[in-house]
Design an enzyme around this catalytic site. Sequence first.
Site, PDB file in Angstrom:
ATOM      1  N   ASP A 296     -11.085   2.241 -10.187  1.00 47.81           N
ATOM      2  CA  ASP A 296     -11.584   3.627 -10.181  1.00 47.81           C
ATOM      3  C   ASP A 296     -13.042   3.742 -10.635  1.00 47.81           C
ATOM      4  OD1 ASP A 296      -8.949   4.214  -9.569  1.00 47.81           O
ATOM      5  OD2 ASP A 296      -8.424   4.670 -11.647  1.00 47.81           O
TER       6      ASP A 296
ATOM      7  N   ARG B 130      -5.771  -1.887  -4.036  1.00 50.47           N
ATOM      8  CA  ARG B 130      -5.630  -2.690  -5.257  1.00 50.47           C
ATOM      9  C   ARG B 130      -5.389  -4.169  -4.953  1.00 50.47           C
ATOM     10  NH1 ARG B 130      -2.605   1.030  -9.054  1.00 50.47           N
ATOM     11  NH2 ARG B 130      -1.227  -0.710  -9.459  1.00 50.47           N
TER      12      ARG B 130
ATOM     13  N   THR C 125      -5.095   1.122 -21.303  1.00 52.55           N
ATOM     14  CA  THR C 125      -4.847  -0.135 -22.026  1.00 52.55           C
ATOM     15  C   THR C 125      -5.882  -0.339 -23.129  1.00 52.55           C
ATOM     16  OG1 THR C 125      -3.926  -1.061 -20.007  1.00 52.55           O
ATOM     17  CG2 THR C 125      -4.547  -2.641 -21.710  1.00 52.55           C
TER      18      THR C 125
ATOM     19  N   GLY D 201      -7.703  -0.938 -18.179  1.00 52.19           N
ATOM     20  CA  GLY D 201      -8.460   0.293 -17.953  1.00 52.19           C
ATOM     21  C   GLY D 201      -8.457   1.157 -19.202  1.00 52.19           C
TER      22      GLY D 201
HETATM   23  O1  F6P Z   1      -6.108   3.446 -12.017  1.00 51.27           O
HETATM   24  C1  F6P Z   1      -5.867   2.707 -10.875  1.00 51.27           C
HETATM   25  C2  F6P Z   1      -4.951   3.439  -9.933  1.00 51.27           C
HETATM   26  O2  F6P Z   1      -4.814   2.670  -8.756  1.00 51.27           O
HETATM   27  C3  F6P Z   1      -5.395   4.872  -9.614  1.00 51.27           C
HETATM   28  O3  F6P Z   1      -6.451   4.903  -8.677  1.00 51.27           O
HETATM   29  C4  F6P Z   1      -4.094   5.473  -9.136  1.00 51.27           C
HETATM   30  O4  F6P Z   1      -4.063   6.856  -9.353  1.00 51.27           O
HETATM   31  C5  F6P Z   1      -3.088   4.798 -10.022  1.00 51.27           C
HETATM   32  O5  F6P Z   1      -3.664   3.603 -10.492  1.00 51.27           O
HETATM   33  C6  F6P Z   1      -1.798   4.478  -9.297  1.00 51.27           C
HETATM   34  O6  F6P Z   1      -0.906   3.948 -10.211  1.00 51.27           O
HETATM   35  P1  F6P Z   1       0.518   3.349  -9.815  1.00 51.27           P
HETATM   36  O7  F6P Z   1       0.293   1.886  -9.510  1.00 51.27           O
HETATM   37  O8  F6P Z   1       1.338   3.562 -11.019  1.00 51.27           O
HETATM   38  O9  F6P Z   1       1.014   4.069  -8.604  1.00 51.27           O
END
Ligand code: F6P
Length: 357
Positions: free
Chosen positions: A137, A284, A115, A112
């Site tokens: 996102d 995710r 990175t 993203g």
């Molecule tokens: O950028 C992807 C994302 O899933 C965002 O939507 C969210 O705020 C963040 O990563 C969550 O990150 P982590 O996996 O560190 O909780």
Amino acid sequence: MRIGILTGGGDCPALNAVIRAAVKTSIGYGWEVLGIEEGFDGLVHCRTRPLTLASVSGILHLGGTILGTTNAANPFCYPVLENGIKVEHDISDQVIVNFRRLGLDALIVIGGDGTLGIAQKFYEKGVPLVGIPKTIDNDIAITVTTFGFDTAVNTGRDALDKLHTTAESHRRVLVVEVMGRHAGWIALHSGIAGGADVILIPEIPYDLQKVAKAIIDRDNSGKHFSIVVVAEGAFPKGGTLTHLAPKEAGRERRLGGVGERVAADISELTGKEARVVVLGHLQRGGPPTTFDRVLGTRFGAGAARLVRMGLFGQMIALLPPDVGSVPIRDAIATMKKVQLDNDILESARNIGISFGD
Ligand code: F6P
């Protein structure tokens, strides 16, 4: 020719589809491929493994990434423990030494904006690399969309479908908090597809009185339940973002908790019972949708073609009808947010969805 592939930042459905396509295409060109484990951390510690046709067989439909990933290992501000406290150090030169030690000729970086920002800095330091935009996102500029977004939206839509019936049975307000960081794309698309009554996004600071009015109006019209979708980065007019914890060294501060705030305020202002569902990391995971598998395949193969053409410092992007390439620098210069004159917003308003403004 020996190329390395890494996945950095939060994981995302269809990462494996991308890796598979990049590896198959590279092997087709007669190259050797090294998988770098857990993003740039794998280059800090030389954790790699050969990727062959066998390694990428049977992974197309799997969520996650076979290479592992992290969003807490930026070599330009790498977290190191000193006297029990995490401090940030620039160890990027070590990564470049390791890149050469591994005999790599080029790198494919899948990530993203965070990175890709790291990738751009390494490119400027002389590392030949290409980027592939990855995020649920959908906030990376220039590319029309990123893989993973469609799957995340489907997860959100599926949750809303299921929550409708229980909301209606109990005459409740169901508040569903979705991811998306500072962009409202997941909330907007899953909210429209899942029949939400109110959608709160970071691009439109909300007024709780307006949200309450929308719910009371529905109640008065005989609809005694409401579905409210809240993006984790949404905030009230004149108010602030809601975070889960203080910022840690080497990583972004975690958003979350706005759903609880909104539900409590709705209960107080409407007198109705409200419940909160935080979809979190469910968005995710899981098998990628057809769209994401196809886009991931196009991006993975397209990135290998960029390497072959020597188009370093470029990112593969969806520029319909084809995939094309754009400078990574341009893609990370701005965040792609929901534009207020977007026809999707207008259509949502036309069918009576409230944005709390
Ligand atoms: O950028 C992807 C994302 O899933 C965002 O939507 C969210 O705020 C963040 O990563 C969550 O990150 P982590 O996996 O560190 O909780």
